[in-house]
Design an enzyme around this catalytic site. Structure first.
Site, PDB file in Angstrom:
ATOM      1  N   LYS A  96       0.846  -1.203   0.000  1.00  0.00           N
ATOM      2  CA  LYS A  96       0.000   0.000   0.000  1.00  0.00           C
ATOM      3  C   LYS A  96       0.880   1.250   0.000  1.00  0.00           C
ATOM      4  O   LYS A  96       1.913   1.285   0.665  1.00  0.00           O
ATOM      5  CB  LYS A  96      -0.891  -0.030   1.250  1.00  0.00           C
ATOM      6  CG  LYS A  96      -2.002   1.020   1.276  1.00  0.00           C
ATOM      7  CD  LYS A  96      -2.909   0.806   2.488  1.00  0.00           C
ATOM      8  CE  LYS A  96      -4.032   1.837   2.573  1.00  0.00           C
ATOM      9  NZ  LYS A  96      -4.910   1.604   3.734  1.00  0.00           N
TER      10      LYS A  96
ATOM     11  N   SER B  56      -9.893   2.053   2.830  1.00  0.00           N
ATOM     12  CA  SER B  56      -9.008   2.799   1.966  1.00  0.00           C
ATOM     13  C   SER B  56      -8.075   1.888   1.165  1.00  0.00           C
ATOM     14  O   SER B  56      -7.479   2.311   0.189  1.00  0.00           O
ATOM     15  CB  SER B  56      -8.177   3.770   2.794  1.00  0.00           C
ATOM     16  OG  SER B  56      -7.294   3.040   3.634  1.00  0.00           O
TER      17      SER B  56
ATOM     18  N   SER C 104      -9.881  -0.647   6.990  1.00  0.00           N
ATOM     19  CA  SER C 104      -9.366  -0.490   5.622  1.00  0.00           C
ATOM     20  C   SER C 104      -8.679  -1.716   5.038  1.00  0.00           C
ATOM     21  O   SER C 104      -8.327  -1.718   3.869  1.00  0.00           O
ATOM     22  CB  SER C 104      -8.407   0.703   5.558  1.00  0.00           C
ATOM     23  OG  SER C 104      -9.123   1.889   5.733  1.00  0.00           O
TER      24      SER C 104
END
Lengths: 503, 497
Positions: free
Chosen positions: A80, A155, A179
């Site tokens: 990420k 997210s 997330s």
């Protein structure tokens, strides 16, 4: 599509160890897959084919020399874009960090590199991890591989979509309010938020320090355990890191036995607002657990009704302070104010922040600044902290009765892109089931349990366990996964529609 | 704006000053408060930085255990309670030299609290109550280039040096200090000086005001005599010498009185002290609306020093200054006046070291308060920067005791050592300063002296021994002071009686 991209990390690990394939071959297959499908998915913000192949070649050479390697050595991974990586951009999905290349590695990155996992690239995310749809990325949304008109959640939509679209067998996500788990549920992948402090936060750009936790995103529970064991464990650079050995999560995933396990269904999570198809798959999954010898009871945690409110005070408060460092002084973009030849430092900061931050980020900075301001602190931040304590004691009472708790991971399946964008409050409800774990620091695991009847989209189930009992999640998760795969005749993800491949 | 100043003595007829003092002390730990960067003073800008002290995205702080230890020792020396559990907090505000745009500090949960120190002024003891001593980190340093004043206004550009960012600081905050009005300036000075000595004795800080490792802020307001209403306070920042602390108090009393006498309102603001003129000037207006949005620092685990550790640290504390002084005075047999002079001259530690090197306290005092004080006074330096060490003074005294030099020659040896000519032995060799006690050389000189002054010689022969001094003086003159005066006298008497 190459078989290599369909394999789980555990399968790849075995093939590599047996010499049936090479890391270069595996890595190249995933790079090809990214080239073919990422135009339609947009899971990646930066792809590092060169770096990944160099690592792969190095691992292959070391293996050829007979060096003892980590089990996951040579298995590629996506990270990420909130995790600091030397030499690779780290933008957190924000314009304010456009082009920023960190001069240091996060502890997670160091551990991944030390174990020899080729890093394929950095995955898309809601700006500074604020959002539940990945539509708040400054670089455009990620599309759900099950239906590209829908959101993969957020997210960590990029990490989840990359794994769901077979672009990477493993990915790193971060979970501040869900997330990792909510995108997992929406994309049919496995996502784990470890116990707070179980994985180092050093080098993770902070959203809310007391809630943030990095964890694995994979296509199987065992893969998640393998990655968890690799990135977890004490880090002297993170003072909130737990100074104990990682629980035996891999052994627990291999054990996969729920006989006699006491499972509590959380009364408050599953009623109003939960899609019927989600509820139906959840009930079936619980029945499977009962059939396998688990003892299922219903448990009430009355304080949970305040969790969302508490979260939306604590998270923006900490975020408003954490994001203060983005002031255009030393890194990130600097945007001079318009109409001023001789601006003050404050004016440059203000115009850079105005241009660099998106609406959701600004919304939360303002919310947090207000909640912390004198005169309001006690009413907002202070009260929210008290609610955290209440929720923690509710969980303690529940875990005195049961070993793990379960609920649907997300109230709905993947929603249409844009559907909730103008309604922040309805977007916030996406995380209602995942947020309590962050508030009290306990671990949570989401795994796919089938497709909802009404839209044929994946549904996720969440296991929660007491602090530091992450191994229970892997044991229960792997057991349920085995029962479901027997029913489906393979992984749920195999039922995802083929993606159109770019030539 | 011209200000009306009421002379201090006049002001305190109508008003009582109410003070609060804040002292910032930079710890001399080898590494910074929250990272492993070195803390050396004066390094090239931005060479002592890392992702943590630069607050790069993702970097996290970790508390320096040594800094906590220093803070606890300091708290104990200030007679404070040590918290069983305390936390850091974030003080949020934007400033270009603040890497995180919040300062990691302690707010309502300081490591040390409720202490006191007793300071002495003109033989009276005043107790200053300490509200708290808390840990925090220093900020970076902005350098404004191009302007004439070094201030940001008029500068072409600014540079920021982050070497100082993250250096551990302790802030010591007093409770309100109310002492007889005429004593206030001296008490303020004595307090800062006392704390400097106390902390210096612990060895946890260099306590150099000139290098900014000890900085004092003076909060002051005036209360009309007989009233209970507190006035508005001003905060004079970063006063950097003891003398300036005293002057800042005097000046602010005069300034506040001037405003109040005219029916004006004192502004709540920070002020800068001007070293050259002894005045203060307006800094930033400070209102109660300053909102730092404090909240507990979630990136740092709380600090909970065990009681055993605190007690261990208590055992390492040096003797309190007052106790030490009383002990030394008794050991040395100094009178009260001797002791006051010694402390006033800043010679206490120098005399201790000289005595430790083998000199009697009386001799050590003679040199430091006499010869050395005179030299320091003449050259405008302090005793400890004069260029001669207690060990060297002790060596020279030993040379006198053994008869190799006399007091007069010793002064030349001091000259040489201070001028950098080497050790006392080297100076003696280089300047040929040794006392001559060789009978041959002295005998010849004595003969010449007798020849040169037959009258005196005759008087001695007649039994008037008091005249011998004239002949001794003549011999000393010829030998340029290097003759052994005792032996010369013996030779003269041998030859003439």
């Amino acid at each position: 599509m190459s078989d290599l991209t369909k394999s789980t990390a555990d399968e790849l690990s075995q093939k590599l160890a047996a010499g049936d394939t090479s890391s270069v071959e595996v890595t190249q297959a995933h790079i090809d897959r990214i080239a073919a499908v990422d135009g339609a998915i947009h899971a990646f913000l930066h792809v590092d084919a060169e770096g990944a192949l160099a690592t792969a070649a190095d691992v292959d050479a070391r293996r050829a020399k007979g060096e003892k390697l980590h089990a996951l050595a040579g298995v590629p991974i996506a990270v990420k874009d909130i995790v600091a990586t030397i030499g690779l951009p780290t933008t957190c999905g924000s314009k304010i960090l456009d082009g920023w290349i960190p001069p240091y590695d996060a502890t997670i990155t160091q551990r991944i590199k030390a174990a020899g996992l080729p890093i394929l690239g950095k995955t898309n995310m809601d700006e500074f991890a604020m959002g539940s749809s990945t539509e708040h990325s400054a670089y455009g949304p990620t599309f759900n591989p099950w239906d590209t008109t829908r959101s993969p959640g957020g997210s960590g939509g990029g990490s989840a979509a990359a794994v769901a679209a077979f672009e990477a067998p493993l990915a790193i996500g971060t979970d501040t309010g869900g997330s990792i788990r909510q995108p997992g549920a929406l994309t049919g992948t496995v996502g784990v938020k470890p116990t707070y402090g179980g994985v180092s936060r050093y080098g993770l750009v902070a959203l809310a320090s007391s809630l943030d936790q990095a964890g694995p995103v994979t296509r199987s529970v065992l893969d998640a355990a393998l990655l968890h064991e690799l990135i977890g464990g004490h880090d002297p650079c993170d003072s909130t890191s737990i100074d104990e050995a990682v629980p035996a999560v891999v052994a627990a995933a291999r054990k996969a036995d729920v006989k006699g396990l006491k499972v509590g269904i959380i009364t408050e999570l599953g009623g109003d607002g939960f899609q019927p198809g989600v509820r139906a798959r959840f009930d079936e999954a619980v029945a499977l657990l009962t059939g396998a010898g688990a003892e299922v009871v219903e448990v009430s945690l009355p304080s949970l009704e305040h969790a969302l409110a508490a979260y939306y005070l604590v998270m923006p408060s900490e975020a408003s302070s954490n994001l203060a460092r983005f002031d255009a002084m030393r890194y990130g973009v600097r945007v001079p104010p318009e109409g001023s030849d001789d601006p003050s430092a404050e004016q440059v900061m203000a115009s850079s922040r105005d241009a660099g931050f998106g609406d959701e980020v600004k919304r939360r900075i303002i919310l947090g600044t207000y909640a912390l301001s004198s005169g309001y602190y006690d009413a907002y931040y202070g009260s929210a902290q008290k609610v955290r304590t209440l929720i923690a004691s509710d969980f303690a009472a529940a875990f005195a009765k049961v070993d793990v708790l379960v609920s649907p991971t997300s109230p709905t399946t993947a929603f249409e892109l844009g559907a909730k964008l103008d309604d922040p409050l309805s977007m916030y409800l996406q995380d209602v089931a995942t947020i309590p774990a962050n508030l009290v620091g306990i671990p949570g695991l989401s795994l796919p349990i089938g497709l909802a009847d009404e839209d044929s989209l994946p549904v996720g189930l969440q296991f929660l366990a007491p602090q530091k009992a992450d191994d229970r999640l892997y044991n229960a998760g792997a057991a349920l996964e085995r029962l479901l795969e027997e029913k489906w005749g393979g992984q749920l993800i195999a039922q995802a529609p083929e993606l159109e491949v770019a030539r | 704006m011209t200000e009306t100043l009421v002379p201090f003595d006049e002001a305190i007829e109508r008003y009582d000053p109410v003070m609060g003092l804040e002292i910032h002390i930079e710890l001399n730990t080898a590494t910074k408060m929250f990272c492993g960067c070195p803390t050396e003073f004066g390094a090239e800008p931005n060479t002592q930085t890392c992702p943590v002290c630069l607050a790069l995205p993702g970097a996290l702080p970790v508390v320096n255990a040594k800094a906590v230890e220093s803070a606890i020792r300091m708290g104990l020396a200030l007679n404070c309670e040590i918290a069983e559990w305390c936390r850091f907090a974030r003080k949020n505000y934007f400033y270009p030299d603040m890497p995180k745009n919040f300062q990691t500090s302690q707010y309502d949960e300081p490591i040390a609290f409720d202490g006191y120190v007793d300071v002495e002024v003109d033989g009276e003891t005043y107790r200053i109550e300490i509200e708290r001593a808390h840990m925090e980190e220093d900020t970076g340093k902005a350098l404004h280039v191009g302007g004439s004043t070094g201030r940001i206004h008029g500068a072409d550009y600014s540079l920021v040096d982050y070497n100082r960012a993250g250096i551990p600081l302790i802030e010591i905050v007093t409770r309100t200090i109310e002492v007889p009005a005429d004593k206030a300036p001296a008490v303020a000075r004595a307090y800062v000086s006392h704390v400097r000595d106390l902390i210096g004795g612990l060895g946890v800080s260099d306590v150099r005001m000139d290098q900014g490792s000890l900085r004092a802020d003076v909060n002051l307001s005036l209360k009309p005599k007989g009233s209970d209403t507190l006035g508005t306070r001003s905060e004079t920042k970063n006063v950097n010498s003891f003398r300036s602390v005293e002057r800042a108090v005097r000046y602010e009393v005069s300034r506040h009185a001037g405003i109040l006498d005219e029916g004006g309102k004192v502004l709540q603001e920070t002020r800068h002290f001007q070293e050259d003129s002894g005045t203060t000037s307006s800094g930033r207006e400070k209102s109660d609306a300053d909102d730092y949005r404090y909240f507990p620092e979630p990136d740092l685990a709380p600090v909970s020093p065990s009681r055993e550790w605190v007690e261990e640290l208590r055992k390492t504390l040096p003797e309190p200054p007052a106790v030490r002084r009383a002990r030394l005075q008794a050991d040395w047999g100094f009178s009260d006046l001797d002791m006051r002079d010694t402390i006033g001259a800043g010679a206490l530690d120098l005399i201790v070291a000289t005595v430790e090197a083998g000199t009697t306290p009386q001799a050590a005092k003679k040199w430091w308060l006499g010869e050395m004080a005179r030299r320091a006074n003449e050259t405008g330096t302090d005793l400890d920067t004069l260029g001669i060490t207690p060990t060297q003074v002790a060596e020279i005294q030993a040379l006198i005791d053994s008869g190799r030099i006399n007091d007069k020659l010793a002064r030349s040896v001091f000259d040489g050592v201070i001028a950098g000519e080497g050790t006392p032995e080297e100076v003696i060799a280089g300047r040929s300063l040794e006392v001559v006690s060789d009978d041959g050389a002295l005998g010849a000189a004595v003969d010449r002296a007798i020849e040169g002054d037959p009258d005196a010689a005759q008087k001695i022969r007649d039994g008037n021994l008091g005249v011998a001094g004239a002949l001794i003086g003549a011999v000393m003159k010829e030998m340029r002071g290097q003759a052994d005066a005792g032996r010369v006298r013996e030779l003269i008497l041998e030859k003439l009686t």
